[in-house]
Design an enzyme around this catalytic site. Structure first.
Site, short mmCIF file in Angstrom:
data_model
loop_
_atom_site.label_atom_id
_atom_site.label_comp_id
_atom_site.label_asym_id
_atom_site.label_seq_id
_atom_site.Cartn_x
_atom_site.Cartn_y
_atom_site.Cartn_z
N HIS A 69 0.69 -8.06 -10.53
CA HIS A 69 1.37 -6.85 -10.06
C HIS A 69 2.31 -7.18 -8.90
CE1 HIS A 69 2.09 -2.76 -8.65
NE2 HIS A 69 1.66 -3.13 -7.45
N TRP A 132 -0.11 -12.62 -4.82
CA TRP A 132 1.29 -13.02 -4.87
C TRP A 132 1.61 -14.00 -3.76
CZ3 TRP A 132 5.76 -12.27 -1.75
CH2 TRP A 132 5.57 -11.53 -0.59
N HIS A 246 9.01 -12.82 4.87
CA HIS A 246 9.48 -11.63 5.58
C HIS A 246 10.95 -11.33 5.35
CE1 HIS A 246 8.46 -8.07 7.61
NE2 HIS A 246 9.70 -8.09 8.01
N GLU A 248 12.31 -11.77 2.73
CA GLU A 248 12.22 -11.16 1.40
C GLU A 248 12.08 -9.63 1.49
OE1 GLU A 248 12.64 -12.58 -1.44
OE2 GLU A 248 11.28 -11.84 -2.98
N TYR A 250 13.34 -7.72 3.72
CA TYR A 250 14.66 -7.14 4.00
C TYR A 250 15.60 -7.34 2.83
CZ TYR A 250 12.71 -6.36 8.50
OH TYR A 250 11.89 -5.90 9.48
N SER A 261 23.51 4.86 1.65
CA SER A 261 24.68 4.99 2.52
C SER A 261 25.93 5.38 1.71
CB SER A 261 24.96 3.69 3.28
OG SER A 261 23.87 3.36 4.11
N HIS A 295 4.42 -12.49 12.06
CA HIS A 295 3.64 -11.25 12.23
C HIS A 295 2.75 -10.99 11.01
CE1 HIS A 295 7.03 -8.38 10.64
NE2 HIS A 295 6.29 -8.79 9.66
N HIS A 296 2.89 -11.80 9.97
CA HIS A 296 1.94 -11.74 8.86
C HIS A 296 0.72 -12.61 9.15
CE1 HIS A 296 4.69 -9.68 6.06
NE2 HIS A 296 5.62 -10.27 6.78
N THR A 321 16.96 -0.57 12.40
CA THR A 321 16.48 0.26 11.30
C THR A 321 16.48 1.73 11.71
OG1 THR A 321 15.03 -1.61 10.85
CG2 THR A 321 14.68 0.37 9.55
N LYS A 324 19.98 3.20 11.68
CA LYS A 324 20.44 3.62 10.36
C LYS A 324 19.95 5.02 10.03
CE LYS A 324 20.85 -0.75 7.84
NZ LYS A 324 22.13 -0.75 7.15
N ARG A 443 -8.20 -5.18 1.38
CA ARG A 443 -7.39 -5.25 0.17
C ARG A 443 -8.07 -6.16 -0.84
NH1 ARG A 443 -1.85 -7.98 2.27
NH2 ARG A 443 -1.25 -7.66 0.13
#
Lengths: 546, 313
Positions: A69, A132, A246, A248, A250, A261, A295-296, A321, A324, A443
């Site tokens: 998944h 993953w 990370h 990835e 973004y 936008s 941060h992971h 962010t 935006k 998890r």
């Protein structure tokens, strides 16, 4: 005028095509199929978790579902679906006749498709079961000697190569093939985000390509990059993986930001608020997104100063962010908002992504992350970002550009029904998962005991996931029906701003007989106004004699 | 002219912008329907009263409260804008505003300011969560001073003393080694005395695991080749009776991951010492029995020594 060459027809014409539009459609269709497959895997997991101590699937099947998944949704759906949108739209938006390297473009699609097929073939022997993220040493041959991990490695290589080749193509196209007059300050914001997406891919993906190559040699050729019993280090895998992983995130969210936008100014009948700030924040997010990977890894053995640095860089990336979001709200503010399905999904993105953004800041506070890391709180967070953010953006894009791609409108009624079903189903599924995580549910567990008090919450989540699935299928039905029966769209059904609406729907092979001269951020609006003022046809006002 | 242009896009009879209502409604449904402890709906676990768990709980609540303010601000602004500025019959052509530099600088600074506040709170509270406190009065009297390790720079408690446990994650159980002269270890259950600062040195002997008892504060990964650290101190309850806290491995570690449980049992110090003596005795007896049976086997089949030599070494 473009009838001089006979258009090839039939399915063979798809196999050999180098037309960016056909390649784009193949990307969109095949990634959407992978999306549905990944969705079914998620529903099986939700069924398994609907009850405490359920026995629907065994642990290794569940771990396989977890891995398939996550891998499917990230590598075979969200990342490449944006390559599909970009393939179709970037040349049209730039006023170009194709991508810079059309044959390379075909290569990147076929690499993706065969990467996906190579991965799914593993279902017939032993799918990967290490998630993953394929953390070592679990993914080493000592613990998982089966071929599933190898299939996963091949998938990473093929889809990674596909993405890098595609990204180089986008970068070359965007830098070199803009219509006359389209300076950097007049480029559509979607194209800006694809530029950010492409640079991130080029910078981040080599790290995971290196990592999986090392894993491959660890598994089969006796090296020990990640094997602690022979002097290797599992921390190295985690650093390399997240150095890619990370950015990835973004890569998966920036193009969705780009899509909405484009949508807000069209449906608010008002220019985008703060064009430069949005373009600049795209660049800032891409830059700072490269500096937050650890941060992971807040619960791994690392000195506090490392954790502190990555917490701060994660806070920093939240600022552009937020900028935006404020700019989108200001675009809608005092507009004349037309409620069509693309706008629903775009507004849905803001309202859902903000939850994922806030939970992201909570998780960046590393002492709090020590509690919440690897729990359902994180599962909820990533889905508010990747579903509430990326997928709502993708659906907004489907409803917005379907008329251009097919020449027919999607049903508004079904579109809105799909939106509301998805919104309610999505929140039922994932909002409660924050609480599951807060109350200690990790998890990736295939079962949980009755005593934990998690059963009711899990049941709510499962019910929500099926509602979400129904919402997605309503859009699938809408697409299938509208392909034949949809109302004819015409060139410019939304009264939009960008050049793809200048040509026919669907566009001819050469895209434009006349490449318009660009004088603002909204070239198509300029053309419409000029047509109205002078009464001349669009083709002749688009490129006035200087 | 403008109205004619917009005619195909009719105003919608059912305007959107009810996102916030839907969200709040969903929350209400969940709150009513959710079984179990409602206290845990919004905040992490911290029932043990261990200072680090309570510190995390407080820090979470502060950040969460700020997050709720931002959440409500954005959702209300979005819903209000969508409803108020939806296209109506007589909507005028909207003003073509392209930006407002002072406003944009303002909200960028506001977002940055909020994050500076969160970062400041985090660093102010970090010490209370990260650094072990000394044992409370009434805790187990500890003899030797603890050693300090460089990998995660967790300092020693101010008193210099803690009950230091070596935690070893394995597929799929946890082994705990206790300090002291006599050999003392346990599987699955970690037994500790009340009011005593317990420091953990966590590692793994196979794949990556993560040691986590939600009520005792944060999790720490058990990584082969590395040593990770955390700590807790369980206060003595009013009734002085045993308390136990369940936890589950938090890092996917293979087929048995979902059943990779562990438990911390906290006892009054006197009972802890009694348990430790019994457990050490049991281990000693088991070792002796093992040695006994080996000797018996060797005596019965003298040739097996040669064959089994490799096995036994």
């Amino acid at each position: 005028m473009h009838g001089s060459e006979r258009r090839p027809t039939g399915w063979l014409s798809w196999l050999g095509t180098t037309d960016h539009k056909k390649i784009g459609i193949m990307y969109l269709v095949s990634t959407f199929v992978f999306f549905l497959i990944g969705g079914v895997q998620a529903l099986v997991m939700r069924l398994q978790l609907a009850q405490a101590d359920n026995t629907l699937v065994d642990p290794q099947t569940y771990n396989g579902l977890v891995s398939m998944h996550g891998t499917t949704m990230i590598f075979l759906f969200v990342v490449p679906v944006f390559a599909g949108f970009a393939n179709y739209l970037v040349p049209l938006m730039l006023g170009a006749r194709d991508m810079a390297f059309p044959r390379l473009n075909a290569l990147s699609f076929w690499l993706l498709l065969f990467g996906g097929i190579a991965f799914y073939v593993s279902v017939f022997f032993q799918p990967p079961t290490a998630g993953w993220t394929s953390y070592t040493p679990l993914s080493d041959d000592a613990y998982l000697p089966e071929g599933g991990i190898d299939a996963w490695i091949i998938l990473i290589h093929l889809t990674g190569l596909s993405s890098i080749v595609g990204a180089v193509n986008f970068i070359a196209t965007i830098h070199n093939m803009r219509a006359p007059g389209m300076g950097w300050g007049r480029m559509p914001l979607f194209v800006w985000t694809i530029l950010g997406y492409s640079y991130l891919i080029v910078l981040a993906l080599p790290a995971i390509a290196a990592a999986v190559t090392m894993l491959l040699t660890d598994r089969h050729f006796g090296t020990a990059f990640f094997d602690p019993t022979a002097g290797g280090d599992p921390m190295l895998w985690q650093h390399l993986f997240w150095f890619f992983g990370h950015p990835e995130v973004y890569i998966m969210i920036l193009p969705a930001f780009g899509i909405i936008s484009e949508i807000f100014p069209v449906f608010a009948r008002k220019p985008i608020f703060g064009y430069k700030a949005i373009a600049a924040s795209t660049v800032a997010i891409a830059f700072y997104g490269m500096l937050v990977w650890a941060h992971h890894m807040f619960t791994t053995p690392q000195p506090t100063v490392v954790l502190a640095i990555f917490a701060i860089s994660s806070f920093v990336v939240a600022v552009p962010t937020g900028v935006k979001i404020f700019n989108w709200l200001a675009t809608l503010w005092r507009g004349t908002i037309v409620f069509k399905t693309p706008l629903y999904f775009a507004a849905g993105l803001i309202s859902m992504f903000v939850i994922g953004g806030i939970s992201g800041v909570i998780l960046a506070v590393f002492p709090v992350d020590w509690q919440l890391h690897d729990t359902y709180f994180v599962v909820a967070h990533i889905h508010y970002v990747l579903f509430g953010g990326s997928v709502f953006g993708i659906f907004a894009g489907i409803y917005y550009w379907f008329p251009k791609i097919t020449g027919r409108m999607l049903s508004e009624g079904l579109g809105k029904l799909s939106f509301w079903t998805m919104l309610v189903g999505f929140n039922l599924t994932f909002l409660i998962q924050h609480s599951m995580g807060l109350s200690g549910m990790p998890r990736r567990i295939y079962r949980y005991p009755e005593t934990g008090g998690w059963e009711g919450w899990n049941l709510i989540s499962t019910i929500g996931s099926f509602l979400l699935g129904i919402g997605v299928m309503i859009t699938v039905y809408n697409i299938v029906v509208s392909l034949r029966k949809g109302q004819r769209a015409g060139n410019d059904p939304w009264k939009a701003n960008t050049l793809e609406w200048f040509t026919q729907s669907p566009p001819p092979v050469n895209n434009f007989d006349v490449v318009p001269r660009v004088r603002s951020v909204e070239p198509m609006r300029d053309i419409r106004n000029e047509v109205q003022k002078t009464g001349k046809p669009a083709g002749s006002v688009a490129q006035p004699v200087a | 002219m403008i109205r004619r242009r917009l005619r195909p896009l009719r105003p919608d009879p059912r305007p959107g912008g009810l996102l916030t209502l839907v969200l709040l409604g969903a929350w209400m449904v969940l709150l009513v329907a959710a079984p179990g402890a409602l206290a845990d709906v919004f905040t992490p676990e911290s029932d043990s009263g261990s200072p680090n768990a309570e510190g995390i709980d407080t820090l979470y609540k502060i950040v969460f409260a700020l997050g709720i303010v931002v959440f409500l601000g954005v959702e209300i602004a979005l819903a209000y804008t969508l409803i108020k500025y939806r296209m109506k019959r007589r909507s005028p052509a909207p003003a073509q505003i392209r930006g407002n530099t002072p406003l944009e600088i303002g909200w960028t600074a506001a977002a940055a300011g909020l994050l500076v506040i969160i970062a400041t709170v985090m660093f102010v509270m970090l010490g209370d969560i990260k650094n072990p406190v000394s044992s409370a009065p009434g805790g187990l009297p500890l003899g030797s001073a603890v050693t300090q390790f460089a990998s995660t720079d967790q300092p020693a408690p101010p008193s210099g003393k803690s009950l230091e446990i070596e935690v070893n994650g394995q597929q799929y159980l946890w082994r705990y080694d206790y300090p002291g002269e006599e050999r003392l270890f346990s599987y699955h259950d970690l037994v500790v005395p009340f009011d005593t600062t317990v420091t953990l040195k966590i590692t793994s002997q196979d794949v990556v695991h993560s040691w986590w008892i939600p009520d005792l504060g944060g999790k720490m990964d058990a990584m082969p080749g590395h040593e990770n650290e955390t700590w807790f101190r369980i206060p003595s309850p009013a009734d002085g009776k045993e308390r136990s806290f369940l936890g589950e491995c938090a890092e996917l570690c293979g087929e048995g991951h979902a059943d990779h449980y562990t438990r911390v049992r906290a006892l009054p110090p006197a009972q802890y010492e009694a348990w430790a003596a019994r457990q050490a005795e049991a281990i000693r007896e088991a070792q002796e029995q093992l040695a006994e049976s080996r000797r018996a086997r060797e005596a019965a089949e003298p040739t097996s020594t040669e064959i089994g030599g490799g096995e036994g070494s």
